[in-house]
Write a protein that holds these residues in place. Structure first.
Motif, PDB file in Angstrom:
ATOM      1  N   GLN A  47       0.830  -1.195   0.000  1.00 18.82           N
ATOM      2  CA  GLN A  47       0.000   0.000   0.000  1.00 18.82           C
ATOM      3  C   GLN A  47       0.870   1.253   0.000  1.00 18.82           C
ATOM      4  O   GLN A  47       2.015   1.253   0.480  1.00 18.82           O
ATOM      5  CB  GLN A  47      -0.906   0.004   1.234  1.00 18.82           C
ATOM      6  N   LEU A  48       0.337   2.305  -0.562  1.00 14.20           N
ATOM      7  CA  LEU A  48       1.021   3.593  -0.513  1.00 14.20           C
ATOM      8  C   LEU A  48       0.998   4.138   0.901  1.00 14.20           C
ATOM      9  O   LEU A  48       0.050   3.904   1.663  1.00 14.20           O
ATOM     10  CB  LEU A  48       0.341   4.581  -1.457  1.00 14.20           C
ATOM     11  N   PRO A  49       2.042   4.855   1.302  1.00 16.70           N
ATOM     12  CA  PRO A  49       2.041   5.419   2.653  1.00 16.70           C
ATOM     13  C   PRO A  49       0.945   6.458   2.794  1.00 16.70           C
ATOM     14  O   PRO A  49       0.576   7.142   1.818  1.00 16.70           O
ATOM     15  CB  PRO A  49       3.442   6.036   2.772  1.00 16.70           C
ATOM     16  N   PRO A  50       0.400   6.625   3.979  1.00 16.42           N
ATOM     17  CA  PRO A  50      -0.654   7.637   4.187  1.00 16.42           C
ATOM     18  C   PRO A  50      -0.089   9.041   4.031  1.00 16.42           C
ATOM     19  O   PRO A  50       1.115   9.263   4.184  1.00 16.42           O
ATOM     20  CB  PRO A  50      -1.116   7.367   5.625  1.00 16.42           C
ATOM     21  N   ARG A  52       1.135  12.774   4.683  1.00 19.78           N
ATOM     22  CA  ARG A  52       1.741  13.411   5.846  1.00 19.78           C
ATOM     23  C   ARG A  52       1.256  14.850   5.987  1.00 19.78           C
ATOM     24  O   ARG A  52       0.529  15.351   5.136  1.00 19.78           O
ATOM     25  CB  ARG A  52       3.270  13.359   5.705  1.00 19.78           C
ATOM     26  N   THR A  53       1.717  15.452   7.065  1.00 20.80           N
ATOM     27  CA  THR A  53       1.281  16.825   7.338  1.00 20.80           C
ATOM     28  C   THR A  53       1.745  17.776   6.254  1.00 20.80           C
ATOM     29  O   THR A  53       1.033  18.724   5.894  1.00 20.80           O
ATOM     30  CB  THR A  53       1.823  17.277   8.702  1.00 20.80           C
ATOM     31  N   ALA A  54       2.932  17.512   5.679  1.00 21.20           N
ATOM     32  CA  ALA A  54       3.459  18.415   4.655  1.00 21.20           C
ATOM     33  C   ALA A  54       2.633  18.368   3.380  1.00 21.20           C
ATOM     34  O   ALA A  54       2.686  19.298   2.568  1.00 21.20           O
ATOM     35  CB  ALA A  54       4.925  18.065   4.352  1.00 21.20           C
ATOM     36  N   GLU A  55       1.845  17.317   3.174  1.00 26.83           N
ATOM     37  CA  GLU A  55       1.038  17.185   1.966  1.00 26.83           C
ATOM     38  C   GLU A  55      -0.340  17.830   2.115  1.00 26.83           C
ATOM     39  O   GLU A  55      -1.148  17.776   1.178  1.00 26.83           O
ATOM     40  CB  GLU A  55       0.890  15.701   1.612  1.00 26.83           C
ATOM     41  N   SER A  56      -0.612  18.414   3.235  1.00 26.07           N
ATOM     42  CA  SER A  56      -1.904  19.074   3.437  1.00 26.07           C
ATOM     43  C   SER A  56      -1.983  20.353   2.597  1.00 26.07           C
ATOM     44  O   SER A  56      -0.971  20.978   2.280  1.00 26.07           O
ATOM     45  CB  SER A  56      -2.092  19.404   4.917  1.00 26.07           C
ATOM     46  N   TYR A  57      -3.206  20.733   2.220  1.00 22.95           N
ATOM     47  CA  TYR A  57      -3.371  21.986   1.448  1.00 22.95           C
ATOM     48  C   TYR A  57      -3.243  23.200   2.347  1.00 22.95           C
ATOM     49  O   TYR A  57      -3.092  24.321   1.854  1.00 22.95           O
ATOM     50  CB  TYR A  57      -4.717  21.992   0.725  1.00 22.95           C
ATOM     51  N   ASN A  58      -3.291  22.993   3.664  1.00 22.94           N
ATOM     52  CA  ASN A  58      -3.155  24.107   4.608  1.00 22.94           C
ATOM     53  C   ASN A  58      -2.256  23.650   5.761  1.00 22.94           C
ATOM     54  O   ASN A  58      -2.699  23.507   6.895  1.00 22.94           O
ATOM     55  CB  ASN A  58      -4.522  24.546   5.117  1.00 22.94           C
ATOM     56  N   PRO A  59      -0.964  23.407   5.468  1.00 25.15           N
ATOM     57  CA  PRO A  59      -0.068  22.916   6.515  1.00 25.15           C
ATOM     58  C   PRO A  59       0.314  24.022   7.486  1.00 25.15           C
ATOM     59  O   PRO A  59       0.121  25.211   7.197  1.00 25.15           O
ATOM     60  CB  PRO A  59       1.145  22.434   5.711  1.00 25.15           C
TER      61      PRO A  59
END
Length: 322
Positions: A47-50, A52-59
């Motif tokens: 499975q692909l990793p979940p 992360r916080t850096a991938e959020s649109y509003n980090p």
């Protein structure tokens, strides 16, 4: 009649209502997937990793790179970058633009799943203690020495460098660092004879394997001493030993006078000790370059060879003219 019989038995139901189809389908459900695999070594894809916080649109603010970090990331090669993207901050989800590398990443994902081989490795749960071989009990290894019966004590803390047992099994010869060669009674450990060679430590001692003579060879610095405990042996054994050594000395003298050209022979010198030393059993000295560390006899006792880490190589020393 068969149809009527089937209707009565319930195998045929006339006017059976058709199955109703659901109006809504669960597109993410796995209910339609087979529960069993068709291959014994089947392994599901990783499975692909979940996200992360850096991938959020509003980090959070600490995830948003500065201008210096952005310039450094753009100047770094693609293979050396710590992240494949730069985090971006948007105050609303509707303002997030399309991801430009979406198709490329999905294509690479498909290549990884298609080309990467996957095998199932079965781990063995083995107790490490079971791999250690079981040692037998000491009582199963008998007979073996369990007590010291005879000790051959040298004076002080003298270090013994060589030990040899006579072929008759009566005597034990030892060479020590004090320059002495001692002969011991094998049965009771009593010192019965001793020679002081006065040439430094005795490196090695060895009895001749010929049981018809009592010949002992000792190695000191720069020479080999040929010895014999004449007073301890029978007269016929003493006569055989002395005759053997005299014949070897005569052969060496004849070879030297005849001008032997063998490599290394010219550096070997056979020397007769004094009359008093010969009465004590010091029969001949063989002077050679270097210091031999080991002696090995021929099984008949006619020859012995020496091994030295110094000087040149020497041919086997001949002790008999027969």
């Amino acid at each position: 009649m068969k149809i009527v019989k089937a209707i009565r038995e319930g195998r045929i139901q006339p006017n059976k209502p058709s199955a109703t189809k659901p109006a809504v389908y669960a597109i993410w459900s796995d209910a339609d997937q087979p529960t069993t695999t068709t291959h014994a070594m089947y392994m599901p894809a990783p499975q692909l990793p979940p996200p992360r916080t850096a991938e959020s649109y509003n980090p959070p603010e600490e995830y948003v790179p500065t201008e210096e970090e952005r310039a450094e990331w753009e100047a770094t090669d693609k293979e050396d970058r710590k992240r494949e993207f730069l985090p971006a901050k948007y105050d609303a989800l509707r303002k997030v633009p399309g991801y430009k590398d979406l198709v490329q990443e999905k294509f690479e994902r498909c290549l990884d799943l298609y080309l990467a081989p996957r095998t199932k490795k079965v781990k063995l749960n083995i107790d490490p203690e079971s791999l250690v071989p079981k040692l037998p009990a000491p009582k199963e290894l008998r007979p073996f020495p369990v007590a010291s019966t005879v000790q051959y004590r040298h004076p002080g803390d003298t270090r013994v460098r060589g030990v040899s047992v006579s072929p008759s099994g009566e005597w034990v010869a030892s060479g020590s660092e004090d320059g002495s060669v001692r002969v011991w009674d094998l049965g009771n450990g009593r010192e019965v004879w001793r020679w002081d060679l006065k040439s430094g430590p005795v490196h090695f001692v060895e009895w001749s394997p010929n049981k018809d003579e009592a010949l002992l060879v000792a190695v000191v610095t720069g020479k080999i001493a040929i010895l014999s405990p004449i007073p301890l042996v029978a007269p016929n054994v003493a006569a055989t030993t002395i005759g053997h050594v005299n014949a070897a000395f005569a052969t060496s003298a004849a070879s030297k006078d005849g001008g032997a050209k063998d490599r290394g022979v010219e550096a070997i010198k056979w020397v007769r000790p004094s009359e008093k030393e010969r009465e004590r059993g010091i029969l001949v000295f063989v002077e050679i370059p270097g210091t031999p560390k080991q002696i090995s006899f021929h099984r008949k006792g006619d020859y012995f060879a020496t091994v030295s880490t110094e000087g040149t190589s020497h041919p086997p020393h001949h002790k008999d003219n027969s």
